[in-house]
Design a protein around this motif. Structure first.
Motif, PDB file in Angstrom:
ATOM      1  N   UNK A   1       0.652  -1.110   0.134  1.00 40.17           N
ATOM      2  CA  UNK A   1      -0.089   0.134   0.209  1.00 40.17           C
ATOM      3  C   UNK A   1       0.844   1.192  -0.038  1.00 40.17           C
ATOM      4  N   UNK A   2       2.212   1.154   0.383  1.00 41.70           N
ATOM      5  CA  UNK A   2       2.975   2.237   0.624  1.00 41.70           C
ATOM      6  C   UNK A   2       3.297   2.839  -0.985  1.00 41.70           C
ATOM      7  N   UNK A   3       3.466   3.954  -0.907  1.00 45.56           N
ATOM      8  CA  UNK A   3       3.760   4.686  -2.281  1.00 45.56           C
ATOM      9  C   UNK A   3       4.855   4.373  -3.126  1.00 45.56           C
TER      10      UNK A   3
ATOM     11  N   UNK B   1       8.054   5.560  -4.232  1.00 42.33           N
ATOM     12  CA  UNK B   1       8.669   6.811  -4.235  1.00 42.33           C
ATOM     13  C   UNK B   1       9.687   6.634  -5.501  1.00 42.33           C
ATOM     14  N   UNK B   2      10.145   5.893  -6.086  1.00 42.25           N
ATOM     15  CA  UNK B   2      10.998   5.662  -6.867  1.00 42.25           C
ATOM     16  C   UNK B   2      12.482   5.613  -6.253  1.00 42.25           C
ATOM     17  N   UNK B   3      12.570   5.257  -5.243  1.00 44.84           N
ATOM     18  CA  UNK B   3      13.651   4.756  -4.257  1.00 44.84           C
ATOM     19  C   UNK B   3      13.289   3.638  -3.300  1.00 44.84           C
ATOM     20  N   UNK B   4      14.325   2.811  -2.959  1.00 41.43           N
ATOM     21  CA  UNK B   4      13.933   1.521  -2.400  1.00 41.43           C
ATOM     22  C   UNK B   4      14.112   1.856  -0.946  1.00 41.43           C
ATOM     23  N   UNK B   5      13.098   1.615  -0.047  1.00 44.16           N
ATOM     24  CA  UNK B   5      13.038   1.601   1.384  1.00 44.16           C
ATOM     25  C   UNK B   5      13.208   0.295   2.048  1.00 44.16           C
ATOM     26  N   UNK B   6      14.087  -0.042   2.768  1.00 45.48           N
ATOM     27  CA  UNK B   6      14.352  -1.420   3.594  1.00 45.48           C
ATOM     28  C   UNK B   6      13.950  -1.426   4.938  1.00 45.48           C
ATOM     29  N   UNK B   7      13.740  -2.389   5.282  1.00 44.18           N
ATOM     30  CA  UNK B   7      13.472  -2.629   6.949  1.00 44.18           C
ATOM     31  C   UNK B   7      14.554  -2.020   7.511  1.00 44.18           C
ATOM     32  N   UNK B   8      15.936  -2.110   7.379  1.00 44.94           N
ATOM     33  CA  UNK B   8      16.978  -1.655   8.056  1.00 44.94           C
ATOM     34  C   UNK B   8      16.948  -0.162   8.004  1.00 44.94           C
ATOM     35  N   UNK B   9      16.222   0.643   6.963  1.00 47.62           N
ATOM     36  CA  UNK B   9      16.125   1.798   7.053  1.00 47.62           C
ATOM     37  C   UNK B   9      15.073   2.439   7.955  1.00 47.62           C
TER      38      UNK B   9
ATOM     39  N   UNK C   1      -0.599   7.721   2.449  1.00 44.22           N
ATOM     40  CA  UNK C   1      -0.993   8.856   1.548  1.00 44.22           C
ATOM     41  C   UNK C   1       0.222   9.858   1.194  1.00 44.22           C
ATOM     42  N   UNK C   2       1.391   9.482   1.797  1.00 47.57           N
ATOM     43  CA  UNK C   2       2.497  10.278   1.503  1.00 47.57           C
ATOM     44  C   UNK C   2       2.926  10.212   0.112  1.00 47.57           C
ATOM     45  N   UNK C   3       3.469  11.124  -0.672  1.00 50.01           N
ATOM     46  CA  UNK C   3       3.689  10.860  -1.997  1.00 50.01           C
ATOM     47  C   UNK C   3       5.212  11.691  -2.244  1.00 50.01           C
ATOM     48  N   UNK C   4       5.814  11.847  -1.182  1.00 45.95           N
ATOM     49  CA  UNK C   4       7.361  12.594  -1.257  1.00 45.95           C
ATOM     50  C   UNK C   4       7.944  12.059  -0.220  1.00 45.95           C
ATOM     51  N   UNK C   5       9.199  11.815  -0.346  1.00 42.37           N
ATOM     52  CA  UNK C   5      10.326  11.497   0.869  1.00 42.37           C
ATOM     53  C   UNK C   5      10.943  12.657   1.110  1.00 42.37           C
ATOM     54  N   UNK C   6      11.227  13.037   2.561  1.00 40.13           N
ATOM     55  CA  UNK C   6      12.084  14.089   3.038  1.00 40.13           C
ATOM     56  C   UNK C   6      13.540  13.912   2.469  1.00 40.13           C
ATOM     57  N   UNK C   7      13.963  12.758   2.194  1.00 48.93           N
ATOM     58  CA  UNK C   7      15.304  12.652   1.604  1.00 48.93           C
ATOM     59  C   UNK C   7      15.480  11.375   1.082  1.00 48.93           C
TER      60      UNK C   7
ATOM     61  N   UNK D   1      -7.206  29.554   0.569  1.00 45.08           N
ATOM     62  CA  UNK D   1      -7.329  28.215   0.854  1.00 45.08           C
ATOM     63  C   UNK D   1      -6.374  27.249   0.209  1.00 45.08           C
ATOM     64  N   UNK D   2      -5.580  26.566   1.061  1.00 48.39           N
ATOM     65  CA  UNK D   2      -4.636  25.605   0.392  1.00 48.39           C
ATOM     66  C   UNK D   2      -4.947  24.266   0.572  1.00 48.39           C
ATOM     67  N   UNK D   3      -4.925  23.317  -0.353  1.00 46.35           N
ATOM     68  CA  UNK D   3      -5.180  21.813  -0.069  1.00 46.35           C
ATOM     69  C   UNK D   3      -4.036  21.180  -0.291  1.00 46.35           C
ATOM     70  N   UNK D   4      -3.949  20.301   0.734  1.00 51.82           N
ATOM     71  CA  UNK D   4      -2.881  19.090   0.676  1.00 51.82           C
ATOM     72  C   UNK D   4      -3.314  17.958   0.309  1.00 51.82           C
ATOM     73  N   UNK D   5      -3.026  17.329  -0.934  1.00 47.64           N
ATOM     74  CA  UNK D   5      -3.558  15.951  -1.252  1.00 47.64           C
ATOM     75  C   UNK D   5      -3.135  14.832  -0.634  1.00 47.64           C
ATOM     76  N   UNK D   6      -1.818  15.276   0.163  1.00 45.65           N
ATOM     77  CA  UNK D   6      -1.281  14.190   1.278  1.00 45.65           C
ATOM     78  C   UNK D   6      -2.226  13.836   2.554  1.00 45.65           C
TER      79      UNK D   6
END
Length: 394
Positions: A8-10, A12-20, A56-62, A365-370
């Protein structure tokens, strides 16, 4: 890799591992952004509420693995992985695989705040008129919400020293800090902070929630563990835990004699003024008021010479370094009891003062899709006000 267990996680174009996740290096934003959706600290929050915010997150902070940044989202997802691999609810898994084997008979995962438990302390916190009752209605877990006792936590401390659950090799891996892409080792290791006390390595972690606070400290070299659990919102429990450790160990090192303060002219003090940022993102603001320096606008910094300062109270010291003689200082080192934290000056870009006639440009008014939430900015007189579903601030 995380998508194997949490599709279900978006992507992101980058691999997230359990160690991360284990080492807070995923880049995922903290689930506490839930507050921007209008949830208050004492509102009911379920595990599904938190997971929806993460999904719902669509971007990573780093980029994953590139740096450390504490995010509760990481451990919420780890609990979900445990459930999907084991086929058990997280609380059931811990009860059968950790709590019961260690004899931790008074520990459990609070996944439904409505269920009463015998002997549970009522939470309290400070208010404008004194002590107030708190309501901790959170029913999410993974990053917190394990209820326990000092006796049970002592059993957990003993397990780190002489494992009954897990192996010595597993515990050693748990307590090994990792390095980011720049090379420096973080002080975080699989749910623990690795620090120091009296030149000995410590394994520790603390936390605070509505109406409660806690601290856990282990000094492996001395086979000592200290746990503080409090039904009040208290800061500074790390110093209290170290004081308890000293009382048990005896022979605590004599405190260094208080250095005599020196007098610095305003022109010299201005070299220290500025905002310094730690690699992890924490900011330290040094301000000059009435001929004195203040850290974060509150704690007076007492100069003791050679670019060093101390606080009148907490055992924290500061030292500064400049690239050239007479130039503004570029590096700040915060010498805490358990670690040294290094931060570098950040220069503020010059911007035009926000005049009342310019404020209308920001209104709307500002809408956040996340967040799936609308946040509004309105001009009221000569002020801008920001309001969301359940909050309002200037």
């Amino acid at each position: 890799q995380l998508p194997k267990y949490v599709p279900e996680l978006h992507r992101f174009g980058a691999t997230i591992t359990l160690m991360h996740l284990l080492h807070h290096m995923s880049g995922l934003r903290d689930e506490q952004v839930l507050m921007l959706k209008g949830r208050r600290a004492e509102d009911i929050v379920t595990q599904d509420d938190v997971l929806r915010v993460i999904f719902d997150q669509r971007e990573l902070s780093f980029a994953p693995g590139s740096r450390f940044s504490y995010s509760n989202s990481n451990y919420t997802l780890l609990a979900l992985v445990v459930e999907r691999v084991s086929g058990q609810r997280f609380g059931e898994f811990l009860a059968s695989r950790v709590f019961s084997p260690l004899g931790k008979n008074n520990s459990y995962v609070q996944d439904d705040f409505r269920k009463p438990r015998a002997g549970e302390a009522w939470p309290y916190g400070g208010g404008p008129d004194g002590v107030q009752r708190r309501l901790n209605a959170a029913s999410n877990y993974g990053a917190g919400n394990i209820r326990s006792t000092a006796e049970d936590m002592a059993l957990w401390a003993m397990n780190l020293l002489e494992p009954k659950v897990g192996t010595e090799a597993m515990i050693a891996d748990m307590l090994e800090a990792v390095r980011d892409e720049k090379g420096p080792a973080t002080r975080y290791a699989s749910g623990f902070e690795i620090g120091r006390h009296r030149d000995m390595t410590t394994v520790e972690h603390g936390g605070i929630a509505p109406g409660s606070s806690a601290y856990f400290l282990v000094i492996p070299a001395r086979g000592l563990g200290v746990t503080i659990l409090c039904n009040d919102e208290l800061n500074g429990l790390n110093h209290l835990a170290r004081g308890v450790a000293d009382a048990i160990l005896g022979g605590a090192a004599d405190p260094e004699p208080r250095q005599e303060s020196v007098i610095l002219a305003d022109r010299e003090l201005r070299r220290f003024v500025g905002t310094y940022r730690e690699d992890g993102g924490a900011l330290f603001a040094v301000e000059l008021r009435d001929g004195k320096l203040f850290m974060q606008g509150e704690d007076e910094m007492i100069p003791v010479g050679n670019g060093k300062f101390v606080l009148d109270g907490p055992p924290v010291a500061f030292s500064f370094r400049a690239e050239t003689v007479g130039a503004p200082f570029s590096r700040l080192t915060v010498h805490d009891t358990d670690q040294d934290r290094i931060a570098y000056r950040i220069e503020k870009a010059p911007v035009e003062d926000l005049r009342p006639d310019m404020m209308g440009q920001y209104a709307g008014d500002y809408y956040s899709p996340e967040l799936r939430t609308v946040i509004s900015i309105a001009k009221r007189g000569d002020e801008l006000w920001l309001s969301g579903p359940a909050y309002e601030t200037r």
